[in-house]
Structure formats: structure tokens, C-alpha cells
Design an enzyme around this catalytic site. Sequence first.
Site, short mmCIF file in Angstrom:
data_model
loop_
_atom_site.label_atom_id
_atom_site.label_comp_id
_atom_site.label_asym_id
_atom_site.label_seq_id
_atom_site.Cartn_x
_atom_site.Cartn_y
_atom_site.Cartn_z
N ASN A 1 0.86 -1.28 -0.07
CA ASN A 1 -0.06 0.05 -0.05
C ASN A 1 0.79 1.42 0.04
OD1 ASN A 1 0.64 0.67 3.02
ND2 ASN A 1 -0.42 -1.22 3.27
N LYS B 1 -14.55 0.18 14.63
CA LYS B 1 -13.20 -0.46 14.98
C LYS B 1 -12.86 -0.37 16.25
CE LYS B 1 -11.47 0.05 10.53
NZ LYS B 1 -10.27 0.63 9.55
N LYS C 1 -12.30 -4.15 18.06
CA LYS C 1 -10.98 -4.54 18.31
C LYS C 1 -10.57 -4.16 19.97
CE LYS C 1 -9.89 -3.58 13.66
NZ LYS C 1 -8.89 -3.10 12.64
#
Length: 399
Positions: free
Chosen positions: A209, A337, A341
Site C-alpha cells: 500500500n 473498530k 478491536k
Amino acid sequence: MLKDKTVVIGVSGGIAVYKCLDVISRLRKLGVNVNVIMTKSATEFVAPLSFQSLSQNYVVCDMFEDPKTWDVEHISLAKKADVFLIAPATANVIGKIANGIADDMLTTTVMATKGKVLIAPAMNTNMYENPIVQRNISILKELGYNFVEPESGRLACGDTGKGKLATPETIVNEVVNLLTQNQDLKGNNIIVTAGPTMESIDPMRFISNRSTGKMGYSIAAQAIKRGAEVTLISGPTNLTPPQNLKKLIRIESAEDMYNAVLNNMDENQVIIKSAAVADYKPKNYSDKKIKKTDDDLSIELDRNKDIAYEIGKIKKDKILVGFAAETNDLTENAKGKVQKKNLDFIVANDLTKEGAGFGVDTNIVKIIDKEGHITEYPKMTKDEVANVILDKVNELIKK
């Protein structure tokens, strides 16, 4: 507050040498102990006696002159320095330090110091803007050296432009800032992950990326300045790691990064996951180069482990910070998230905004905590963003 502090001033040869007399005078009035090292060229502009009179310490000019004490001179001065100031810093001295050359007392001593180094360049505009000089300055900044930017104005050569030594007041303020810099993270061990991961397709090709690692490297550098012991786990980047890392672990794949974080968790209280980890990897790796044919090529992908999610399940009382780089629905995605997480907070940025995201020296972020509180910040340098993140981490440490 400053009476027990020592500043070693390295004076190199330039017309601005005389301004350093004022710098010394101001520091002495603040109670700072000052030692001066002069290059041979600097003594052509101002006599060492002037610096000696103001600093009230003998001035070192020659590595091979008769010693004034039984200490090894350059090591003794290097150890004394809470801040090592180089002013004026010529293109020559900057180039030497950036390339590891230590051939006089100034460059030898700065090479040996563990103190904070502050460099105040002064030179002709064309010299300052020369790509080689700018490259050397960039190298030193990436290594954690501090700079006082030169000012614009009429130069000694008659040209007008950027290159004038910063004013004594500005230089002294920067020195004092470094002398009093907050060490609020001292005693804390922090993991920072940075950069991209590479998922190999064959010996020549990989999936990756656009991450450059700049944000993670800034966090690591600022955490070190604030006293933390930092383990930097870095994917492939072109950046120079910050000085004084506790540990540097270079990895390539998401699996490598997962293992590195897992193996270092026990000795760290904080984990800051700023790396851009590949979500997928090729299902099948070819150990030989895949040859081009007349047909299209399809590559089947498998999911990588979500490192933050896996760590979140076992983190116990550790502080876990995540990052969310999004192009749409930033707040909603980031909030999800945090919960999924088990993050203490997340740093979210919109990649579509100018000045945010990969490959630039600035960022525009929101911080969202586990209670859903959102704090938005304007465009800042990545060093400034790093300190915002570390401020938030420090608040959690103190709870």
C-alpha cells in the site's frame, strides 16, 4: 530550574559567529553552565577569549592542544551536554554530521553526545537551498536532530533571502524548550508499528500500500523525546529510524508484524498500531517468477490476521491505540473498530482530504475513545499529531 543544566555550544566558521556571544550571555543569565567548542575557521571571526570571558569556561579549539583536565576532552564534554547547540552551523558542518564524519573537536564531540542536539544553520541562500544541503538537513531531522530555522533578510554577501542565523532570542528559547522538555513518559515501554507490509506473490512481485511510515516514525521519535523506551516495528520504508530506540524490528509481511508485536507484548505497556497492514495476501506463493502469457492472471487472496483485533482479545490492562485511514464514512467506520478491536482509542483520518494521509508531513485527525467521545484536530504536522496521541496515552497511563 536551569542552574544544573549544561549547554555545549559548537561554533563553526561564519560571519554570524558574533551573534553567539549574545546567546552565551543570555544562557548564563538564566543560570545555564556553558562550554564552547570552536572550529579553527570560527576563531578567524571572533577570538576564543571573548567566548571564554562570557562562558567563564575555557574554550576548546584543537583536539590536540594540551588538555586542561585529565578527562578525555571530547567524551567529557559530550557527557556534560544536556543540549548540544551548533551555531552558526555551516553547510560544511551539517554535511559532516549527516555523513558521520568526525575530524575535529566539534564533530567528534557531537558524535559522542547523548544530549539533545540543536542545529542553527547560517549560510548564503543558494547554499541553504542546495539539494545536497537540504538532503543532509532532512537526514538529521529524521535522526531526531532539532533545528532552528534560519531567517530571511539581507545576507553578509549582499544577497537577500533565507539563510540568516536565527536571532539569539529565538535560539535561546529553543534551547530552553529542550532543557525543560517534558519527560512525562519516562519509565514507560511503548511499541509503535509503522509503515506498510508487503505480501509476496512471487520472488519479484508483491501486494502493498501507499504508507510511507512517516506517522509511526514521528510517534516513535516524539515518544523517545518524552522519555519512553520505544520498540519500533517497521515495515519497508525509506525513512531513517529515530535515534535512541530501545529496539528496531524490521518486518515485511503482516504475519511478520503480528509475530513481532506478540513477541514483544509482555515487556511493553502501550501498543500504538499506526502501521498500514495489508488486509489480504496471495493464497498461493510461487517460488518462481510467474511468466506473462496471453491470458489474464487471477490471484486468489486470503485474509490476513487483523493484528489489532487479535491483540485486543489478549491485551488485559495494556493500552492499545489503533488507526483508521478511510475514504468514506470515517466516523462510523472508526467507531466500529474501537468496539470490535477493544481499542482504548483510535486515530482516524480521511485520505481524501488535502494534507492528510500517506506521503505528506501533515495530518488531519479525529480521536475517538471507547466511550464514543470525538475530538477533532486541525491540520498539524505529524510531529504535532504524534504529541496529541502521546498526550492521550499519558492520560490513560495516569488513570
